[in-house]
Motif scaffolding. Structure first.
Motif, PDB file in Angstrom:
ATOM      1  N   LEU A  84       0.837  -1.202   0.000  1.00 47.45           N
ATOM      2  CA  LEU A  84       0.000   0.000   0.000  1.00 47.45           C
ATOM      3  C   LEU A  84       0.873   1.254   0.000  1.00 47.45           C
ATOM      4  O   LEU A  84       1.768   1.411   0.836  1.00 47.45           O
ATOM      5  CB  LEU A  84      -0.908   0.018   1.228  1.00 47.45           C
ATOM      6  CG  LEU A  84      -2.100  -0.945   1.218  1.00 47.45           C
ATOM      7  CD1 LEU A  84      -2.807  -0.901   2.573  1.00 47.45           C
ATOM      8  CD2 LEU A  84      -3.078  -0.589   0.103  1.00 47.45           C
ATOM      9  N   ASP A  85       0.604   2.143  -0.931  1.00 46.03           N
ATOM     10  CA  ASP A  85       1.364   3.390  -1.047  1.00 46.03           C
ATOM     11  C   ASP A  85       0.462   4.549  -0.620  1.00 46.03           C
ATOM     12  O   ASP A  85      -0.464   4.924  -1.344  1.00 46.03           O
ATOM     13  CB  ASP A  85       1.848   3.580  -2.484  1.00 46.03           C
ATOM     14  CG  ASP A  85       2.680   4.843  -2.651  1.00 46.03           C
ATOM     15  OD1 ASP A  85       2.906   5.548  -1.645  1.00 46.03           O
ATOM     16  OD2 ASP A  85       3.093   5.123  -3.796  1.00 46.03           O
ATOM     17  N   GLU A 141      -8.584  -0.083  15.459  1.00 46.59           N
ATOM     18  CA  GLU A 141      -9.658   0.658  14.814  1.00 46.59           C
ATOM     19  C   GLU A 141      -9.242   1.096  13.407  1.00 46.59           C
ATOM     20  O   GLU A 141     -10.007   0.974  12.445  1.00 46.59           O
ATOM     21  CB  GLU A 141     -10.025   1.871  15.659  1.00 46.59           C
ATOM     22  CG  GLU A 141     -11.102   2.748  15.048  1.00 46.59           C
ATOM     23  CD  GLU A 141     -11.388   3.977  15.894  1.00 46.59           C
ATOM     24  OE1 GLU A 141     -11.770   5.009  15.321  1.00 46.59           O
ATOM     25  OE2 GLU A 141     -11.211   3.903  17.137  1.00 46.59           O
ATOM     26  N   PHE A 142      -8.015   1.586  13.271  1.00 50.28           N
ATOM     27  CA  PHE A 142      -7.552   2.063  11.971  1.00 50.28           C
ATOM     28  C   PHE A 142      -7.205   0.909  11.028  1.00 50.28           C
ATOM     29  O   PHE A 142      -7.212   1.079   9.813  1.00 50.28           O
ATOM     30  CB  PHE A 142      -6.353   2.985  12.158  1.00 50.28           C
ATOM     31  CG  PHE A 142      -6.724   4.346  12.666  1.00 50.28           C
ATOM     32  CD1 PHE A 142      -7.152   5.335  11.792  1.00 50.28           C
ATOM     33  CD2 PHE A 142      -6.682   4.639  14.019  1.00 50.28           C
ATOM     34  CE1 PHE A 142      -7.519   6.596  12.265  1.00 50.28           C
ATOM     35  CE2 PHE A 142      -7.041   5.885  14.502  1.00 50.28           C
ATOM     36  CZ  PHE A 142      -7.462   6.876  13.615  1.00 50.28           C
ATOM     37  N   GLN A 179      -7.411  -2.734   5.943  1.00 48.37           N
ATOM     38  CA  GLN A 179      -7.780  -3.968   5.260  1.00 48.37           C
ATOM     39  C   GLN A 179      -8.733  -3.700   4.102  1.00 48.37           C
ATOM     40  O   GLN A 179      -8.726  -4.428   3.111  1.00 48.37           O
ATOM     41  CB  GLN A 179      -8.352  -4.980   6.246  1.00 48.37           C
ATOM     42  CG  GLN A 179      -9.717  -4.691   6.809  1.00 48.37           C
ATOM     43  CD  GLN A 179     -10.191  -5.840   7.697  1.00 48.37           C
ATOM     44  OE1 GLN A 179     -10.061  -5.767   8.912  1.00 48.37           O
ATOM     45  NE2 GLN A 179     -10.718  -6.894   7.099  1.00 48.37           N
ATOM     46  N   GLN A 180      -9.515  -2.647   4.193  1.00 47.98           N
ATOM     47  CA  GLN A 180     -10.355  -2.285   3.049  1.00 47.98           C
ATOM     48  C   GLN A 180      -9.514  -1.775   1.893  1.00 47.98           C
ATOM     49  O   GLN A 180      -9.770  -2.102   0.734  1.00 47.98           O
ATOM     50  CB  GLN A 180     -11.375  -1.222   3.471  1.00 47.98           C
ATOM     51  CG  GLN A 180     -12.440  -1.736   4.441  1.00 47.98           C
ATOM     52  CD  GLN A 180     -13.498  -0.699   4.750  1.00 47.98           C
ATOM     53  OE1 GLN A 180     -14.229  -0.266   3.860  1.00 47.98           O
ATOM     54  NE2 GLN A 180     -13.586  -0.287   6.011  1.00 47.98           N
ATOM     55  N   SER A 182     -10.903  -9.113   3.167  1.00 47.14           N
ATOM     56  CA  SER A 182     -12.239  -9.088   3.762  1.00 47.14           C
ATOM     57  C   SER A 182     -12.615 -10.371   4.496  1.00 47.14           C
ATOM     58  O   SER A 182     -13.659 -10.427   5.143  1.00 47.14           O
ATOM     59  CB  SER A 182     -13.286  -8.834   2.671  1.00 47.14           C
ATOM     60  OG  SER A 182     -13.216  -9.834   1.661  1.00 47.14           O
ATOM     61  N   ARG A 183     -11.782 -11.414   4.417  1.00 46.33           N
ATOM     62  CA  ARG A 183     -12.179 -12.708   4.980  1.00 46.33           C
ATOM     63  C   ARG A 183     -11.984 -12.782   6.492  1.00 46.33           C
ATOM     64  O   ARG A 183     -12.427 -13.740   7.135  1.00 46.33           O
ATOM     65  CB  ARG A 183     -11.407 -13.841   4.306  1.00 46.33           C
ATOM     66  CG  ARG A 183      -9.927 -13.823   4.587  1.00 46.33           C
ATOM     67  CD  ARG A 183      -9.175 -14.962   3.911  1.00 46.33           C
ATOM     68  NE  ARG A 183      -7.776 -14.934   4.274  1.00 46.33           N
ATOM     69  CZ  ARG A 183      -7.291 -15.479   5.375  1.00 46.33           C
ATOM     70  NH1 ARG A 183      -8.103 -16.117   6.195  1.00 46.33           N
ATOM     71  NH2 ARG A 183      -6.000 -15.401   5.647  1.00 46.33           N
ATOM     72  N   LEU A 184     -11.313 -11.810   7.111  1.00 48.29           N
ATOM     73  CA  LEU A 184     -11.114 -11.818   8.551  1.00 48.29           C
ATOM     74  C   LEU A 184     -11.062 -10.384   9.059  1.00 48.29           C
ATOM     75  O   LEU A 184     -10.910  -9.439   8.284  1.00 48.29           O
ATOM     76  CB  LEU A 184      -9.837 -12.571   8.939  1.00 48.29           C
ATOM     77  CG  LEU A 184      -8.529 -12.263   8.183  1.00 48.29           C
ATOM     78  CD1 LEU A 184      -7.933 -10.942   8.598  1.00 48.29           C
ATOM     79  CD2 LEU A 184      -7.522 -13.384   8.409  1.00 48.29           C
TER      80      LEU A 184
END
Length: 442
Positions: A247-248, A366-367, A372-373, A378-380
């Protein structure tokens, strides 16, 4: 939040005593609080950061006061976090000073069991049990383990109140065991593993009751079974971990998507963030990096929050006195194709408070839901604990022997270690098919 205790030798008094100070760091802030307690330097345990538990030292009055102050600071941080706000320095100082001004707590004096209730005996047992050196480390129980003993004491007291009975060791038979199991697992809906931990601690208490107090407990307690239930362990696959690391947060599309997610969170929670959009996005990136630190090192978040450059020795990260078990862990500190702890830490070198490898992250879990989005996982439900499980699982898939991974994670038994091993189903299938193909070719 990190809390340390220092003996101020620079303020040595004429009578040879020095004051004890608390230093608390949280969310980029630092607070120093005088405890009002003094002790001679020879009576201070620098490593344990408490008064030595020896005859003639004021350990029984000072150490409980220091522990109360530590607990009060943690509770203040937890309260602020649940309310979605940062903890002000004045509020934290007030909570700590209030805990320090309480009357000192002394150990309960020995008393005949007939004149002492079950709960009082359990309270008396906890500090005695906590100070005993553990097999393998020679150290007393960690604060986390002591908190577990207190949780069991409180649960048993709640059970006695709910049933309207007085607990007595001599009547704790298999009927009691079954009813306590029903209460914990069915009425309170606690997990089987949590019930098992309560039983382990209760059996240790009853053994002390028999051996140290020389009083009779019901013989059935030796038959109490502490059940363990192993469910499916969640861990990231290699592909998911790579996506997370790739992720950038400088990429325009990523930033646009992140701002959209920020708007959704504000709409759903009706919470107004006090941070600017730029700082908020930087904190999401920090949560991702804190998670990667757990993935790359296998550290629990409590230990990751104190892992610093001073613990790095060549290509090895050596951390003594881990929070939960108190053992020393030996973690490889070099980059390979998948695990990149050095590159991660280098990004924060000279920019992190206390020279931590990665700064402490406020509201990390929380963040991580936003992270993960962004990564399409999305599986966990992503938490920092998944990082430790990911380290264990992927290191085993790399071919590292389990006993070596255990030296990095600090697990002392294979049973405990196996609870952290996840399954990469695609990788597992590929390995079976590859080995099967090799056998057919032969």
């Amino acid at each position: 939040m990190k809390i340390t205790r220092q003996l101020r030798l620079d303020a040595l008094a004429a009578d040879g005593t020095a004051p004890i100070q608390l230093t608390i760091t949280w969310e980029g802030n630092r607070l120093r609080v005088g405890t009002g307690a003094v002790v001679r330097p020879e009576h201070w345990d620098e490593k344990a950061q408490e008064v030595k538990v020896l005859k003639g030292t004021p350990h029984d009055s000072i150490n409980p006061r220091l522990n109360r102050a530590t607990e009060a600071a943690g509770e203040a941080q937890t309260k602020a976090t649940k309310q979605g706000r940062r903890l002000p320095k004045e509020e934290l100082k007030a909570a700590v000073e209030a805990a320090l001004t309480l009357a000192p707590v002394a150990e309960a004096a020995p008393a005949p069991a007939e004149a002492t209730g079950f709960d009082a005996l359990f309270r008396r047992w906890i500090p005695e049990h906590s100070r005993r050196p553990r097999a393998g480390t020679g150290r007393p129980l960690t604060p986390t383990a002591v908190a577990g003993l207190e949780a069991t004491r409180a649960r048993l007291a709640q059970y006695a109140q709910a049933r309207g009975i007085a607990l007595r060791p001599e009547t704790m038979d298999l009927t009691f065991y079954q009813d306590f199991r029903v209460y914990a697992t069915e009425e309170l809906e606690q997990s089987v593993n949590t019930f098992g931990k309560h039983i382990d601690r209760l059996k240790s208490f009853l053994a002390w009751y028999e051996d140290e107090l020389d009083l009779p407990a019901h013989r059935h307690y030796r038959k109490f079974v502490a059940p363990r239930q192993r469910g499916r362990v969640d861990a990231l696959t290699e592909d998911e971990l790579r996506r997370m690391a790739a992720l950038d947060f400088r990429d325009a599309d990523t930033r646009t998507r992140l701002l959209e997610l920020r708007g959704q969170v504000r709409a759903q929670t009706n919470r107004r963030e006090e941070w600017s959009a730029e700082r908020w996005m930087e904190h999401v990136e920090l949560a991702r990096d804190k998670f990667l630190e757990c993935c790359f090192t296998g550290l629990r978040i409590s230990d990751a929050n104190r892992a610093a450059w001073k613990h790095v020795h060549g290509q090895m990260l050596v951390l003594e006195g881990t929070a939960k078990t108190g053992v020393t862990v030996y973690i490889p500190f070099y980059d390979d194709d998948l695990f990149k702890p050095v590159a991660l830490a280098n990004r924060y070198e000279h920019r992190s408070p206390n020279d931590l490898l990665v700064p402490e992250c406020y509201r990390a879990n929380e963040f991580l839901r936003l992270v993960q989005q962004l990564a399409g996982v999305s599986r966990l439900k992503l938490t920092t604990k998944i990082g430790r499980k990911t380290f264990v699982t992927l290191k085993l898939y790399q071919g590292v022997a389990a006993r070596l991974v255990m030296q990095a994670t600090g697990h002392q038994t294979e049973e405990a270690f196996n609870h952290y091993v996840g399954i990469d189903e695609l990788r597992l299938l590929e390995e079976f098919m590859r080995k099967s193909a090799r056998r057919r070719a032969a």
